[in-house]
Each structure stands twice: as structure tokens, then as C-alpha cells.
Design a protein around this motif. Sequence first.
Motif, mmCIF file in Angstrom:
data_model
loop_
_atom_site.group_PDB
_atom_site.id
_atom_site.type_symbol
_atom_site.label_atom_id
_atom_site.label_comp_id
_atom_site.label_asym_id
_atom_site.label_seq_id
_atom_site.Cartn_x
_atom_site.Cartn_y
_atom_site.Cartn_z
ATOM 1 N N GLY A 89 0.665 -1.364 0.044
ATOM 2 C CA GLY A 89 0.010 0.015 -0.056
ATOM 3 C C GLY A 89 0.853 1.348 -0.008
ATOM 4 O O GLY A 89 0.408 2.280 -0.064
ATOM 5 N N ALA A 90 2.208 1.252 -0.018
ATOM 6 C CA ALA A 90 2.873 2.106 -0.056
ATOM 7 C C ALA A 90 4.045 2.187 -0.937
ATOM 8 O O ALA A 90 4.780 1.221 -0.966
ATOM 9 C CB ALA A 90 3.264 2.600 1.440
ATOM 10 N N ALA A 91 4.456 3.288 -1.822
ATOM 11 C CA ALA A 91 5.451 3.348 -2.557
ATOM 12 C C ALA A 91 6.611 3.884 -2.163
ATOM 13 O O ALA A 91 7.799 3.589 -2.570
ATOM 14 C CB ALA A 91 5.015 4.013 -4.155
ATOM 15 N N CYS A 92 6.412 5.022 -1.231
ATOM 16 C CA CYS A 92 7.535 5.931 -1.063
ATOM 17 C C CYS A 92 8.277 5.260 0.156
ATOM 18 O O CYS A 92 7.865 4.650 1.166
ATOM 19 C CB CYS A 92 7.002 7.242 -0.433
ATOM 20 S SG CYS A 92 8.157 8.381 -0.123
ATOM 21 N N HIS A 93 9.713 5.550 0.266
ATOM 22 C CA HIS A 93 10.505 5.081 1.084
ATOM 23 C C HIS A 93 10.167 5.551 2.677
ATOM 24 O O HIS A 93 10.733 5.102 3.708
ATOM 25 C CB HIS A 93 12.257 4.925 0.663
ATOM 26 C CG HIS A 93 12.571 6.523 0.868
ATOM 27 N ND1 HIS A 93 11.993 7.387 0.128
ATOM 28 C CD2 HIS A 93 13.372 7.207 1.518
ATOM 29 C CE1 HIS A 93 12.807 8.803 0.170
ATOM 30 N NE2 HIS A 93 13.552 8.451 1.168
ATOM 31 N N THR A 94 9.838 6.697 2.413
ATOM 32 C CA THR A 94 9.129 7.439 3.837
ATOM 33 C C THR A 94 7.986 6.893 4.553
ATOM 34 O O THR A 94 7.757 7.102 5.770
ATOM 35 C CB THR A 94 8.813 8.841 3.657
ATOM 36 O OG1 THR A 94 7.801 9.043 2.773
ATOM 37 C CG2 THR A 94 10.156 9.738 2.811
ATOM 38 N N GLY A 95 7.430 5.814 3.904
ATOM 39 C CA GLY A 95 6.450 5.153 4.378
ATOM 40 C C GLY A 95 5.019 5.587 3.883
ATOM 41 O O GLY A 95 3.953 5.074 4.486
ATOM 42 N N ARG A 96 5.046 6.570 3.158
ATOM 43 C CA ARG A 96 3.927 7.181 2.427
ATOM 44 C C ARG A 96 3.332 6.607 1.216
ATOM 45 O O ARG A 96 4.059 6.063 0.632
ATOM 46 C CB ARG A 96 4.002 8.814 2.413
ATOM 47 C CG ARG A 96 4.260 9.588 3.636
ATOM 48 C CD ARG A 96 4.330 10.870 3.435
ATOM 49 N NE ARG A 96 4.656 11.726 4.568
ATOM 50 C CZ ARG A 96 6.079 12.086 5.095
ATOM 51 N NH1 ARG A 96 6.917 11.563 4.533
ATOM 52 N NH2 ARG A 96 6.120 12.699 6.109
ATOM 53 N N ARG A 97 2.037 6.498 1.203
ATOM 54 C CA ARG A 97 1.477 5.913 -0.145
ATOM 55 C C ARG A 97 1.996 6.350 -1.080
ATOM 56 O O ARG A 97 2.577 5.459 -1.925
ATOM 57 C CB ARG A 97 -0.084 6.338 -0.032
ATOM 58 C CG ARG A 97 -0.681 5.627 -1.139
ATOM 59 C CD ARG A 97 -2.265 6.115 -1.270
ATOM 60 N NE ARG A 97 -2.925 5.752 -0.049
ATOM 61 C CZ ARG A 97 -3.473 4.414 0.225
ATOM 62 N NH1 ARG A 97 -3.380 3.564 -0.590
ATOM 63 N NH2 ARG A 97 -4.084 4.373 1.398
ATOM 64 N N VAL A 117 1.644 4.989 5.825
ATOM 65 C CA VAL A 117 1.257 3.436 5.585
ATOM 66 C C VAL A 117 2.160 2.731 6.470
ATOM 67 O O VAL A 117 1.548 1.926 7.137
ATOM 68 C CB VAL A 117 1.285 3.093 4.267
ATOM 69 C CG1 VAL A 117 0.687 1.614 4.186
ATOM 70 C CG2 VAL A 117 0.236 4.054 3.551
ATOM 71 N N PHE A 118 3.376 3.008 6.486
ATOM 72 C CA PHE A 118 4.263 2.111 7.363
ATOM 73 C C PHE A 118 5.210 3.089 7.954
ATOM 74 O O PHE A 118 5.633 3.988 7.539
ATOM 75 C CB PHE A 118 4.775 0.897 6.659
ATOM 76 C CG PHE A 118 5.806 1.090 5.589
ATOM 77 C CD1 PHE A 118 7.152 1.445 5.803
ATOM 78 C CD2 PHE A 118 5.598 1.220 4.140
ATOM 79 C CE1 PHE A 118 8.148 1.642 4.748
ATOM 80 C CE2 PHE A 118 6.336 1.675 3.034
ATOM 81 C CZ PHE A 118 7.550 1.801 3.333
ATOM 82 N N ASP A 119 5.990 2.585 8.979
ATOM 83 C CA ASP A 119 7.100 3.119 9.698
ATOM 84 C C ASP A 119 8.272 2.348 9.047
ATOM 85 O O ASP A 119 8.699 1.372 9.249
ATOM 86 C CB ASP A 119 7.078 2.853 11.107
ATOM 87 C CG ASP A 119 8.053 3.376 11.928
ATOM 88 O OD1 ASP A 119 9.138 3.865 11.290
ATOM 89 O OD2 ASP A 119 8.237 3.242 13.160
#
Lengths: 125, 125
Positions: A89-97, A117-119
Motif C-alpha cells: 500500500g505504499a510506494a515511498c521509502h518514507t512510508g507514505r502511500r 502507511v508504514f514506519d
Amino acid sequence: MEQPDFDKCGGLLPVIAQEAASGEVLMLAYMNEEAWNETLRTGEVHYYSRSRKTLWHKGGTSGHVQKVRSIRMDCDRDTVLVQVEQIGGAACHTGRRSCFYRERDAQGRWTDCSPMVFDPKEVYK
Amino acid sequence: MEQPDFDKCGGLLPVIAQEAASGEVLMLAYMNEEAWNETLRTGEVHYYSRSRKTLWHKGGTSGHVQKVRSIRMDCDRDTVLVQVEQIGGAACHTGRRSCFYRERDAQGRWTDCSPMVFDPKEVYK
């Protein structure tokens, strides 16, 4: 058979990844011919990492791969649009969608516009 | 104030134009700093034409301008996503709604996937 024109930008093709289901634009990265061929062969998006100068299987570390749903090419064959299912559900290495998580407001300030989306500390150990 | 990083790709920033209402990706083109500033000043998208080596007010000839609805920037500040209202309903010089009008099928053939909106011979006289 028409193919993307890798020569136009020194062997690298800009590739837009868009979430197939929502239409959200997730990221822009680059493919060389090897990444293009690996994407077609595996059905998972591969890019060329300009910083690491190597083939980059997106999600190879995090498990957040991008499953190819469609591949489109533009009128002058120098850009590709891949519609994907973004695992995790997240493309960005920062954890954002989406990597495009900053939106410019009327005063020229940037504000967050994409959910976390994730840590990253949990995912990239 | 954070700004896009124009230095990373020799003064040019890749810019994705997405139709705000539908989410359809219309095109990818490039901005230099002048085009960026003109876009902010006018509220209509300006690019830098790499072939003509000049500022390019999108739709300046055809009237099919792109009205800015939002501007987003990615995590490493080297790509911009503009959500636009596409006047005339078509971004591509071929008359199609999207420049990404060719989709790859399972046999590796490219088939048209974006409708023809105008006749280029009528628009570009």
C-alpha cells in the motif's frame, strides 16, 4: 515492434507508476533496457537506480513490490506509464502511500497530502 | 521554503500532468526554473520545450491550456506532479486525450487506449 526509445535520455526512460485501482500517481523513476526487460519477464516493476547505479527490483528489500497491471507508452516513445498493484500500500521509502506527498498551498508552503502507511524504521532494518 | 531541485537533471525537472477530475495521466514534460515561475504566476502550466529550446506555454497555439488545480512534489524534490483541468479535453498533439495512448498487450503489441478528441489538422493550421 515499436519499443521505448532508450537513447533519447542517455539510456534511461522516465517511468510513472500509477496505482491501477485508485489512479493515484505513486512515483517517478527510471528504467534502462535491462530493467525494462526484467519488468516484462517477471511482471514486477524493475527500475534502474541512478544513485546506486544498478538494477533495482522495487520492493525487493521491503516486500512492497509493484505488480504490473498495464504498460502504456507516450506519443514520442520516451516515457512509460505503468499501472500497478502496490503491495503493502505504499510506494515511498518514507512510508507514505505516494512519493508525491507534499502539496503546495496558496502561500507557497508545502503540506503533507499522502497518508503514512508504514514506519520505515520497522520495514528497513 | 523548499523548492524543486532543478540542478539534479541539468536544470530540467520532469513534470507529470494528471487530469484532476478523472485521475488520468495526460503527459510528461519538463520545466526549467522560468517555466516553473511562469506556471506559478499565471496558474496555467508552462513547460520547457527540449526540442525548440524555449519556454512552452502548453495550449498557447491550440487554446488547450492546462489550468493548475494542485502542485505536488516528490520525496527527493526532483519531480513534480501537477493536477490540471485540461481545456479542450485533450493533452496530446495527436488529438488524443492522453499522450499515453498506446497500451502493451500480452503479445507485446501496442494498441490504442485513449480516445481521439480533436483532429490535429483542424487545430494546428
